[in-house]
Design a protein around this motif. Structure first.
Motif, PDB file in Angstrom:
ATOM      1  N   UNK A  85      24.845  45.143  39.307  1.00 56.62           N
ATOM      2  CA  UNK A  85      25.927  45.543  40.033  1.00 56.62           C
ATOM      3  C   UNK A  85      26.951  44.616  40.390  1.00 56.62           C
ATOM      4  N   UNK A  86      28.045  45.351  40.480  1.00 57.15           N
ATOM      5  CA  UNK A  86      29.321  44.480  40.667  1.00 57.15           C
ATOM      6  C   UNK A  86      30.007  44.826  42.000  1.00 57.15           C
ATOM      7  N   UNK A  87      30.440  43.654  42.510  1.00 56.87           N
ATOM      8  CA  UNK A  87      31.228  43.632  43.893  1.00 56.87           C
ATOM      9  C   UNK A  87      32.654  43.127  43.698  1.00 56.87           C
ATOM     10  N   UNK A  88      33.481  43.745  43.918  1.00 63.40           N
ATOM     11  CA  UNK A  88      35.040  43.197  43.870  1.00 63.40           C
ATOM     12  C   UNK A  88      35.372  43.193  45.126  1.00 63.40           C
ATOM     13  N   UNK A  89      36.394  41.745  45.492  1.00 63.12           N
ATOM     14  CA  UNK A  89      36.692  41.503  46.774  1.00 63.12           C
ATOM     15  C   UNK A  89      37.992  42.255  47.144  1.00 63.12           C
ATOM     16  N   UNK A  90      38.687  42.848  46.125  1.00 64.33           N
ATOM     17  CA  UNK A  90      39.659  43.906  46.544  1.00 64.33           C
ATOM     18  C   UNK A  90      39.831  45.011  45.604  1.00 64.33           C
ATOM     19  N   UNK A  91      40.909  45.827  45.649  1.00 59.96           N
ATOM     20  CA  UNK A  91      40.930  47.045  44.912  1.00 59.96           C
ATOM     21  C   UNK A  91      41.718  46.736  43.465  1.00 59.96           C
ATOM     22  N   UNK A  92      42.418  45.648  43.426  1.00 60.24           N
ATOM     23  CA  UNK A  92      43.245  45.313  42.506  1.00 60.24           C
ATOM     24  C   UNK A  92      42.035  44.644  41.300  1.00 60.24           C
ATOM     25  N   UNK A  93      41.084  43.786  41.916  1.00 62.37           N
ATOM     26  CA  UNK A  93      40.077  43.531  41.024  1.00 62.37           C
ATOM     27  C   UNK A  93      39.097  44.479  40.725  1.00 62.37           C
ATOM     28  N   UNK A  94      38.871  45.629  41.270  1.00 63.26           N
ATOM     29  CA  UNK A  94      38.182  46.613  41.099  1.00 63.26           C
ATOM     30  C   UNK A  94      38.816  47.396  39.719  1.00 63.26           C
TER      31      UNK A  94
END
Length: 406
Positions: A152-161
């Motif tokens: 699973x991947x967790x991004x710390x903001x939507x740009x990184x998502x």
């Protein structure tokens, strides 16, 4: 659950990743989980020097970036060997960088990858690897592989998502950065006079505080460039930096060139606990991040700490910072590399302190609601449970680019 937070970097270290791990550990432990940290610092100093640092340093003299790859690969190897021995102690590993992801996956452990930034681009931005080089392409491929292999991947903001979606065609969960809202809060108990005395800051001087690593993407040169214009109207203003990095020499050159040595303090690396004292005396906090070699600032922990501490913030209108602040409501956003715009924003806050207080009050409310370490820990917990339940240990293929750092 038994949870392991893992990274190839030192822990603790200067920067947001280390703070993120500390706050996540605290939040998870408050929810009753057992949480350990595995980092490069977990291994004996001599071993770290002989296996990674010294060979990497020598190799970098031969070819820029080659030593960086060796160093990081050896760190990954150390983590992997340790993880092989302890894999049955933990329900899940939360890996905080791509090499820790590869180590955990190869060890057959349920792996969550927290993506804090643009790994390959940031290596170029800070000068560790040459742009468009073989080494840069190699890291890009490792980054893509790490994202593909993680459970699973967790991004710390939507740009990184969006970046992960573009690089690996995978949908990451967004859990924005967070702080301990009980620790970073407006405080009346701190003796401002004592803090100013410790850091050699004049008693009544307005303080522009830059709590940033001195690296290009953080835009740390721009407060120095804007300061002369500020001093013309507020001649007692002090610019205070807390951080180290490759931009320090350039900052020092610009300070000397403008003859403003008496108005700038370069404090170097400051312990996290003392940062609270500096926030308490700050008039304005500056987070002037810029676009740099494809890198944009994520949801800056420094900005969140300032918001929590009740200090008005001026930030670069890039990346995750645009997701934190609503311009003119809970902070001020300035254009990328806009020296005049930065100076004008500073002057507005110094001229109208009540305006800054309104921004700060709104920012504190936002942090309490959206960026609490407790709320973030609860969201991570849900990701861990799902990862542990649906983990498949057969994803890592021998001969893959991440295998054994080759």
């Amino acid at each position: 659950m038994n949870i392991l937070l893992a990274t190839i970097f030192e822990y603790p270290h200067e920067g947001g990743l280390s703070t993120h791990m500390t706050m996540l550990k605290k939040g998870l432990e408050e929810r009753g989980h057992l949480v350990d940290v595995l980092s490069f610092s977990s291994f004996p100093h001599v071993y770290r020097t002989v296996c990674a640092r010294l060979p990497g340093y020598v190799m970098n003299k031969w070819k820029k970036g080659r030593g960086q790859l060796w160093n990081d690969s050896q760190r990954r190897r150390l983590l992997f060997r340790h993880l092989q021995r302890v894999r049955h102690r933990y329900d899940v590993v939360n890996a905080e960088d791509i090499y820790a992801v590869l180590a955990a996956v190869e060890a057959g452990m349920p792996t969550v990858a927290t993506v804090h930034g643009y790994y390959a681009y940031e290596a170029v931005s800070r000068g560790a690897i040459a742009e468009h080089s073989l080494e840069a392409r190699w890291v890009e491929e490792l980054e893509q592989e790490a994202y593909t292999l993680a459970d699973q991947l967790v991004a710390v903001d939507r740009r990184i998502q969006q970046y992960i979606r573009r690089v690996a065609n995978i949908e990451a969960v967004v859990i924005k950065n967070f702080i301990d809202v009980d620790s970073f809060r407006p405080s009346s108990s701190v003796c401002a006079s004592e803090v100013r005395k410790v850091f050699q800051i004049p008693e009544d001087a307005p303080v522009l505080f830059v709590p940033r690593r001195l690296t290009e993407k953080n835009g740390v040169i721009y407060p120095v460039l804007a300061l002369p214009k500020v001093l013309r109207r507020h001649p007692d203003t002090m610019l205070v930096y807390a951080g180290t990095g490759e931009q320090q020499e350039r900052i020092e050159e610009e300070i000397k060139k403008r003859g403003i040595q008496q108005h700038v303090r370069l404090l170097g690396s400051v312990p996290h606990e003392q940062m609270k004292q500096l926030y308490s005396i700050a008039t304005v906090v500056l987070v002037p991040s810029v676009h740099s070699h494809g890198v944009e600032e994520a949801t800056s922990i420094s900005a969140l700490e300032a918001m929590g501490s009740g200090v008005p913030v001026i930030a670069g209108a890039v990346g995750g910072l645009k997701e934190i602040f609503e311009h003119g409501v809970d902070g001020i956003l300035v254009k990328d590399r806009d020296v005049d715009g930065l100076a004008a924003a500073i002057l507005r806050l110094l001229d109208d302190r009540s305006y800054g207080q309104r921004l700060a009050a709104n920012a504190r409310k936002k942090v309490e609601k959206e960026h609490s370490h407790r709320a973030a820990a609860e969201r991570f917990e849900k990701v861990y449970i799902a990862t542990s339940r649906f983990h498949s240990p057969l994803r890592f293929k021998k001969g893959s680019r991440g295998n054994n750092g080759k």
